[in-house]
Design a protein around this motif. Structure first.
Motif, PDB file in Angstrom:
ATOM      1  N   PHE A   1       0.849  -1.008  -0.104  1.00  0.00           N
ATOM      2  CA  PHE A   1       0.066   0.047  -0.034  1.00  0.00           C
ATOM      3  C   PHE A   1       0.770   1.293   0.031  1.00  0.00           C
ATOM      4  N   THR A   2       1.661   1.356   0.777  1.00  0.00           N
ATOM      5  CA  THR A   2       2.680   2.499   0.885  1.00  0.00           C
ATOM      6  C   THR A   2       3.533   2.585  -0.259  1.00  0.00           C
ATOM      7  N   GLU A   3       4.137   1.603  -1.138  1.00  0.00           N
ATOM      8  CA  GLU A   3       4.737   1.685  -2.331  1.00  0.00           C
ATOM      9  C   GLU A   3       3.859   2.332  -3.410  1.00  0.00           C
TER      10      GLU A   3
ATOM     11  N   VAL B   1       6.319  14.385  -0.607  1.00  0.00           N
ATOM     12  CA  VAL B   1       5.807  13.122  -1.021  1.00  0.00           C
ATOM     13  C   VAL B   1       4.887  12.276  -0.038  1.00  0.00           C
ATOM     14  N   LEU B   2       5.286  12.398   1.263  1.00  0.00           N
ATOM     15  CA  LEU B   2       4.396  11.747   2.122  1.00  0.00           C
ATOM     16  C   LEU B   2       3.153  12.525   2.367  1.00  0.00           C
ATOM     17  N   PRO B   3       3.067  13.901   2.483  1.00  0.00           N
ATOM     18  CA  PRO B   3       1.837  14.581   2.649  1.00  0.00           C
ATOM     19  C   PRO B   3       0.735  14.282   1.350  1.00  0.00           C
ATOM     20  N   CYS B   4       1.482  14.317   0.315  1.00  0.00           N
ATOM     21  CA  CYS B   4       0.464  14.057  -0.990  1.00  0.00           C
ATOM     22  C   CYS B   4       0.015  12.476  -0.920  1.00  0.00           C
ATOM     23  N   ALA B   5       0.750  11.510  -0.614  1.00  0.00           N
ATOM     24  CA  ALA B   5       0.333  10.426  -0.397  1.00  0.00           C
ATOM     25  C   ALA B   5      -0.420  10.051   0.814  1.00  0.00           C
ATOM     26  N   PHE B   6      -0.520  10.886   1.594  1.00  0.00           N
ATOM     27  CA  PHE B   6      -1.403  10.461   3.026  1.00  0.00           C
ATOM     28  C   PHE B   6      -2.771   9.906   2.810  1.00  0.00           C
ATOM     29  N   PRO B   7      -3.447  10.288   2.235  1.00  0.00           N
ATOM     30  CA  PRO B   7      -4.862   9.752   1.841  1.00  0.00           C
ATOM     31  C   PRO B   7      -4.844   8.235   1.827  1.00  0.00           C
ATOM     32  N   GLY B   8      -3.899   7.932   0.559  1.00  0.00           N
ATOM     33  CA  GLY B   8      -3.617   6.497   0.390  1.00  0.00           C
ATOM     34  C   GLY B   8      -3.129   5.567   1.453  1.00  0.00           C
ATOM     35  N   LEU B   9      -2.043   6.333   2.185  1.00  0.00           N
ATOM     36  CA  LEU B   9      -1.380   5.874   3.446  1.00  0.00           C
ATOM     37  C   LEU B   9      -2.353   5.392   4.488  1.00  0.00           C
ATOM     38  N   VAL B  10      -3.430   6.403   4.813  1.00  0.00           N
ATOM     39  CA  VAL B  10      -4.533   6.113   5.724  1.00  0.00           C
ATOM     40  C   VAL B  10      -5.201   5.113   5.531  1.00  0.00           C
TER      41      VAL B  10
ATOM     42  N   GLY C   1      -4.705   2.645   3.416  1.00  0.00           N
ATOM     43  CA  GLY C   1      -3.900   1.082   3.557  1.00  0.00           C
ATOM     44  C   GLY C   1      -3.751   0.751   4.873  1.00  0.00           C
ATOM     45  N   ALA C   2      -3.629   1.822   5.898  1.00  0.00           N
ATOM     46  CA  ALA C   2      -3.197   1.302   7.285  1.00  0.00           C
ATOM     47  C   ALA C   2      -4.847   0.761   7.832  1.00  0.00           C
ATOM     48  N   ILE C   3      -5.934   1.428   7.362  1.00  0.00           N
ATOM     49  CA  ILE C   3      -7.166   1.156   7.994  1.00  0.00           C
ATOM     50  C   ILE C   3      -7.529  -0.384   7.595  1.00  0.00           C
ATOM     51  N   ILE C   4      -7.187  -0.409   5.947  1.00  0.00           N
ATOM     52  CA  ILE C   4      -7.737  -1.837   5.656  1.00  0.00           C
ATOM     53  C   ILE C   4      -6.725  -3.009   6.117  1.00  0.00           C
ATOM     54  N   THR C   5      -5.600  -2.766   6.283  1.00  0.00           N
ATOM     55  CA  THR C   5      -4.538  -3.501   6.960  1.00  0.00           C
ATOM     56  C   THR C   5      -5.260  -3.816   8.607  1.00  0.00           C
ATOM     57  N   SER C   6      -5.573  -2.855   9.173  1.00  0.00           N
ATOM     58  CA  SER C   6      -6.326  -3.093  10.241  1.00  0.00           C
ATOM     59  C   SER C   6      -7.223  -4.126  10.523  1.00  0.00           C
ATOM     60  N   GLY C   7      -8.040  -3.890   9.520  1.00  0.00           N
ATOM     61  CA  GLY C   7      -9.338  -4.700   9.566  1.00  0.00           C
ATOM     62  C   GLY C   7      -9.252  -6.251   9.420  1.00  0.00           C
ATOM     63  N   ARG C   8      -8.017  -6.358   8.811  1.00  0.00           N
ATOM     64  CA  ARG C   8      -7.656  -7.879   8.829  1.00  0.00           C
ATOM     65  C   ARG C   8      -7.223  -8.456  10.231  1.00  0.00           C
ATOM     66  N   VAL C   9      -6.809  -7.901  11.231  1.00  0.00           N
ATOM     67  CA  VAL C   9      -6.430  -8.213  12.545  1.00  0.00           C
ATOM     68  C   VAL C   9      -7.736  -8.806  13.130  1.00  0.00           C
ATOM     69  N   PHE C  10      -8.899  -8.448  12.863  1.00  0.00           N
ATOM     70  CA  PHE C  10     -10.016  -8.770  13.614  1.00  0.00           C
ATOM     71  C   PHE C  10     -10.505 -10.037  13.135  1.00  0.00           C
ATOM     72  N   GLY C  11     -10.248 -10.476  11.656  1.00  0.00           N
ATOM     73  CA  GLY C  11     -10.802 -11.723  11.239  1.00  0.00           C
ATOM     74  C   GLY C  11      -9.795 -12.813  11.446  1.00  0.00           C
ATOM     75  N   GLU C  12      -8.551 -12.492  12.051  1.00  0.00           N
ATOM     76  CA  GLU C  12      -7.558 -13.784  12.107  1.00  0.00           C
ATOM     77  C   GLU C  12      -7.608 -14.342  13.163  1.00  0.00           C
ATOM     78  N   ALA C  13      -7.449 -15.811  13.040  1.00  0.00           N
ATOM     79  CA  ALA C  13      -7.717 -16.709  14.241  1.00  0.00           C
ATOM     80  C   ALA C  13      -6.482 -17.687  14.015  1.00  0.00           C
ATOM     81  N   ALA C  14      -6.437 -18.216  12.827  1.00  0.00           N
ATOM     82  CA  ALA C  14      -5.274 -19.375  12.925  1.00  0.00           C
ATOM     83  C   ALA C  14      -4.255 -19.047  13.571  1.00  0.00           C
ATOM     84  N   ALA C  15      -3.551 -17.854  13.197  1.00  0.00           N
ATOM     85  CA  ALA C  15      -2.159 -17.424  13.704  1.00  0.00           C
ATOM     86  C   ALA C  15      -2.200 -17.195  15.349  1.00  0.00           C
TER      87      ALA C  15
END
Length: 294
Positions: A151-153, A182-191, A193-207
């Motif tokens: 997401f960051t790339e 660069v980072l301020p312009c990319a900030f919406p995409g970074l946010v 990406g971080a929230i979507i990545t966070s959402g995966r934490v709630f559904g993880e069970a096997a690990a």
């Protein structure tokens, strides 16, 4: 078949496939929310589960899920940002870069059960922490880090080169250009990406079965000393998350109101994941409009 007819047939097929996906997903979510929504109330969201008698809830499991999210993202976001910026701004097209990207793609497609076994050997046994929130957070970091780097790339690469050139022309060096342009312009995409990545934490069970454990000690929410075993903020205590709780309730069948707790837990988990995904789109769009004044 004429070109116009072929275009109409293809359009109908695409719309039919899209509607089929929407119907399947909508039916699945509606079924879970319909059966689980009957069990959701304030006591269900705040009380601990009861093994002896009916009437328990999922309060500690919800807290453990959010606390594990915070711990995991404390590792995932900084490392993912640095890795993504390196690949987008500093890495050249070489064999080393290709190997790094291959490793990222491999980790991104790695089954979570394999990460769980790795976490059991390294974070649980080698460190001596045992089953703990910290072990689970590090295992989730291994799972989410490749996605955060990607997401960051992509967000950094989406910044126009003209902005970089203008910054350099004004006398800024490369590091200042990345930090202030660069980072301020990319900030919406970074946010997003971080929230979507966070959402995966709630559904993880096997690990988490092999790292955070399948049980939680009795928590005292008036105890804020993180070194106390009963403190909810202790990162080295075992913790059962919401996804693990759903699996445990359905497999062990020890509580008397099993069906109610399982359905309600599934509905709450669906609502949390949906909330995170919708928040990612809304927040990313709002930040983009604010920063671009559109």
């Amino acid at each position: 078949m004429s070109a116009r007819l072929a275009d109409k047939v293809a359009t109908i097929v695409f719309w039919a496939c899209a509607l089929m996906v929407i119907v399947i997903l909508g039916s699945m979510i509606g079924y879970i929310l319909y059966h689980g929504g009957k069990s959701i109330d304030w006591d269900f969201l705040t009380k601990p589960p009861q093994v002896i008698q009916a009437g328990g809830g999922i309060g500690p499991q919800i807290f453990n899920s959010f606390y594990l999210l915070v711990l995991s993202m404390l590792f995932t976001i900084p490392i993912g940002l640095l890795g993504g910026v390196y690949l987008a701004e500093y890495a050249r097209n070489s064999r080393l870069t290709e190997i790094i990207r291959l490793c990222i793609e491999t980790l991104n497609s790695l089954p979570s059960i394999v990460v769980g076994l790795f976490g059991l050997l390294v974070f649980v046994n080698m460190t001596g922490w045992g089953y703990s929130l910290m072990s689970g957070a590090l295992a989730l970091t291994v799972i989410n880090l490749p996605l955060m780097v990607r997401f960051t790339e992509e967000a950094v690469q989406g910044v126009p080169d003209s902005l970089r050139e203008a910054s350099v022309a004004l006398g800024a060096n490369r590091w200042q250009t990345i930090i202030k342009v660069v980072l301020p312009c990319a900030f919406p995409g970074l946010v997003s990406g971080a929230i979507i990545t966070s959402g995966r934490v709630f559904g993880e069970a096997a690990a988490l079965l092999f790292t955070a454990g399948m049980s939680s000690p009795a928590l005292d929410f008036s105890q804020w000393n993180i070194f106390n075993s009963s403190s909810p903020l202790n990162p080295f205590r075992p913790a059962e998350t919401l996804a693990v709780h759903i699996w445990k309730v359905n497999t062990e069948g020890l509580i008397p109101d099993l069906r109610r707790v399982a359905d309600g837990s599934a509905a709450v988990l669906i609502l949390i994941v949906l909330g995170f995904n919708l928040s990612a789109r809304w927040l990313g769009r709002k930040i983009y409009r604010h920063m671009t004044a559109t």
